[in-house]
Enzyme design. Sequence first.
Site, PDB file in Angstrom:
ATOM      1  N   ASP A  38      -8.793  -9.096   5.017  1.00  0.00           N
ATOM      2  CA  ASP A  38      -8.394  -7.763   5.616  1.00  0.00           C
ATOM      3  C   ASP A  38      -9.146  -7.618   6.731  1.00  0.00           C
ATOM      4  O   ASP A  38     -10.274  -6.819   6.183  1.00  0.00           O
ATOM      5  CB  ASP A  38      -8.331  -6.351   4.468  1.00  0.00           C
ATOM      6  CG  ASP A  38      -7.810  -5.798   5.232  1.00  0.00           C
ATOM      7  OD1 ASP A  38      -7.041  -5.413   6.803  1.00  0.00           O
ATOM      8  OD2 ASP A  38      -7.969  -4.199   5.231  1.00  0.00           O
ATOM      9  N   GLU A  63     -12.833  -2.071  12.060  1.00  0.00           N
ATOM     10  CA  GLU A  63     -13.027  -1.518  11.128  1.00  0.00           C
ATOM     11  C   GLU A  63     -14.259  -1.663  10.316  1.00  0.00           C
ATOM     12  O   GLU A  63     -14.403  -0.972   9.371  1.00  0.00           O
ATOM     13  CB  GLU A  63     -11.133  -1.505   9.893  1.00  0.00           C
ATOM     14  CG  GLU A  63     -11.656  -0.898   9.061  1.00  0.00           C
ATOM     15  CD  GLU A  63     -10.428  -1.332   8.901  1.00  0.00           C
ATOM     16  OE1 GLU A  63      -9.361  -0.484   6.843  1.00  0.00           O
ATOM     17  OE2 GLU A  63      -8.943  -1.980   9.271  1.00  0.00           O
ATOM     18  N   GLU A  72       0.579  -1.399   0.088  1.00  0.00           N
ATOM     19  CA  GLU A  72      -0.143  -0.179   0.603  1.00  0.00           C
ATOM     20  C   GLU A  72       0.577   1.063  -0.200  1.00  0.00           C
ATOM     21  O   GLU A  72       0.594   2.373   0.864  1.00  0.00           O
ATOM     22  CB  GLU A  72      -0.906   0.361   1.287  1.00  0.00           C
ATOM     23  CG  GLU A  72      -2.180  -1.022   1.196  1.00  0.00           C
ATOM     24  CD  GLU A  72      -2.785  -1.443   1.902  1.00  0.00           C
ATOM     25  OE1 GLU A  72      -3.839  -1.621   2.257  1.00  0.00           O
ATOM     26  OE2 GLU A  72      -2.158  -0.717   3.309  1.00  0.00           O
TER      27      GLU A  72
END
Length: 663
Positions: free
Chosen positions: A350, A378, A271
């Site tokens: 993720d 998240e 990333e």
Amino acid sequence: MWEQAWLDYKRLKEDHWFWGYKTIVTQSQALRVQTAITELNKAAQTMVVGEMSIVTSPGDVEKYVQLVIDESLSDSLGLEGYKVQLHNQAIILSAAADTGILYGVFSLLKDIRSDKGLEMISGQSVPDNQHRMLNHWDNSDGSIERGYSGRSFFFKDGQVLVNERTVDYARLVASVGINEVVINNVNVAREAIDFITDKFFEPLAEMAVIFEQYGIKLFLSLDYAASIDVGGMTSADPLDKAVGTWWEERMKIVFNRIPNFGGFLIKADSEGRPGPFTYGRTQADGANMLARAVKPYGGLIVWRCFVYNCQQDWRDRKTDRARAGYDHFMPLDGTFDDNVVLQIKNGPMDFQVREPVSPLIGGLNKTNQILEFQIAQEYTGQQRHICYLVPMWKEILQFKTYRQSTKDTVADIVSGKAYKQAHCGIAAVANTGDDENWTGHDMAAANLYGYGRLIWSMSLSAEAIADEWACLTFGPNQTVLASVQNILMASWPAYEKYTSPLGIGWMVNPNHHYGPNVNGYEYDRWGTYHRADHKGIGVDRTEQGTGYISQYFSENAALYGNLETCPDELLLFFHHVSYTRQLKSGKTLIQHIYDSHFEGAKDVEDMFDTWTALEGEVESKVFDRVRERMTHQLVHSKEWRDVVNSFFYRISMIEDEDHREIF
């Protein structure tokens, strides 16, 4: 002022057996024995109104707590385990080292507050996992990446904060057995790049000393390209001798200036982060260079396996983000130095509400590894929704990898039972912030507490952990305990029902990842697709698709690869399936989507009603805070229900059998 969460000691009833205990007996001056004495006195002053005296011998006193360090216990208890015994009415707490004494005192205080009878407190406990770590994603400016509980209490405006909250944080996490903490974001930026320089050594050393008192090692996230960003060099090539020499010199300074320092957490080549791939090198090349630099000081390099191509074309049906961790790291098994630990996310994507276990866990058998969970919610409601994650973590730990005939579960592997590892254990992304109650949503504290308790003792049930937390938080009111456990245990299944179905994940708004958006990530570069069309939905990860399924051992590859045997809850992760396919429940896929989303929203209504009935039984400030968040969840779960159901009705044009309102 902040609260004390599950360490909020309350007055005991005057007929409680602990009222008679006013003496601590010990001959040890060890650091964490002194911390344990402080904790006993802090609790006693509130629970039984009075400080305990400290003596080296009990004399004629019959009721006392004795703290004994006995090095001969190291074979049975290690350096962190403890044993509690009764001698008449005396409580004898023994350990091989002072850290075990501290953990034993926290356990004793838990038992006292949980209304356990004196005769029930005997026993011993040894942690299942060697490394029990928290990863904070706090930034130097005070913001927190994926933070849902206010701002950082470690950093503000480019400065490191060390104050009374630092002490209370250390108390909080030590009480559930956390022994390592990474305080800054894995995406190292701004002032955090300079944490390995003179600018920050003084406050970091001060924090490390506080942590040491509670048995916690301080870790930092590290900028892989620091040889350039700090050292002024032109390269970060791990095979460049000059780069390696710079790191050796820098690490000598860091470890000499920061006491009780454990090492570094690294995110590289992912990333946009710098890493060894820039120079045509492997992940092992990069990790080993840093490992050699920290080894003289007993330091560790924790190297995240979250490495994948984030520039994918959505039209590409073969490139699969799920494959990346295994593809990058499995060929390197056995090539990492013994003070490198690979940190592997529990799933290959993720932290979704439902993923299969990463095949890298069990695949590796010559490399140190720790499992990575995410306490911060998240993708599971961002601490505005209740989603108790311990049941999910239990399922992951119990998963059979089939790497061998016995000792083949994830729990066996990460605890070091499956094969010999110099370093192993579990880490998790933390969910704290500077909110008054630490976790934003009061109920989200159950995940932080539960994480610590579970990785200490992986045999504990999710229900037992929920009960413990509820009792310590709200007191031993049986009505409250039963209601809170019901809410917590219903919450993960409910969240899964009203969000993304059958293991597909990702149906969230881009960037902030909150709220329903079925196609939010469907045509992006991040490789997070559901492949829904007018005929069906799901990603083909069989041999005919991306081939991801071949990364599992044959038993799991066969299970997942066959439409008839693949568990429904992961069906769409592994297969592209027609809307009219009949599931094991007897429902068609499309009807399951409709039903589960209506059921999930109804489950939240039931959870809300259960909490509302506790008015007057729970402290009003806490009751109101939770009700406010649950009111939001009530509305938002229906938004999820309507957005997802409407999308699939419109794309499939198949009616709901029950003719409910779908827009």
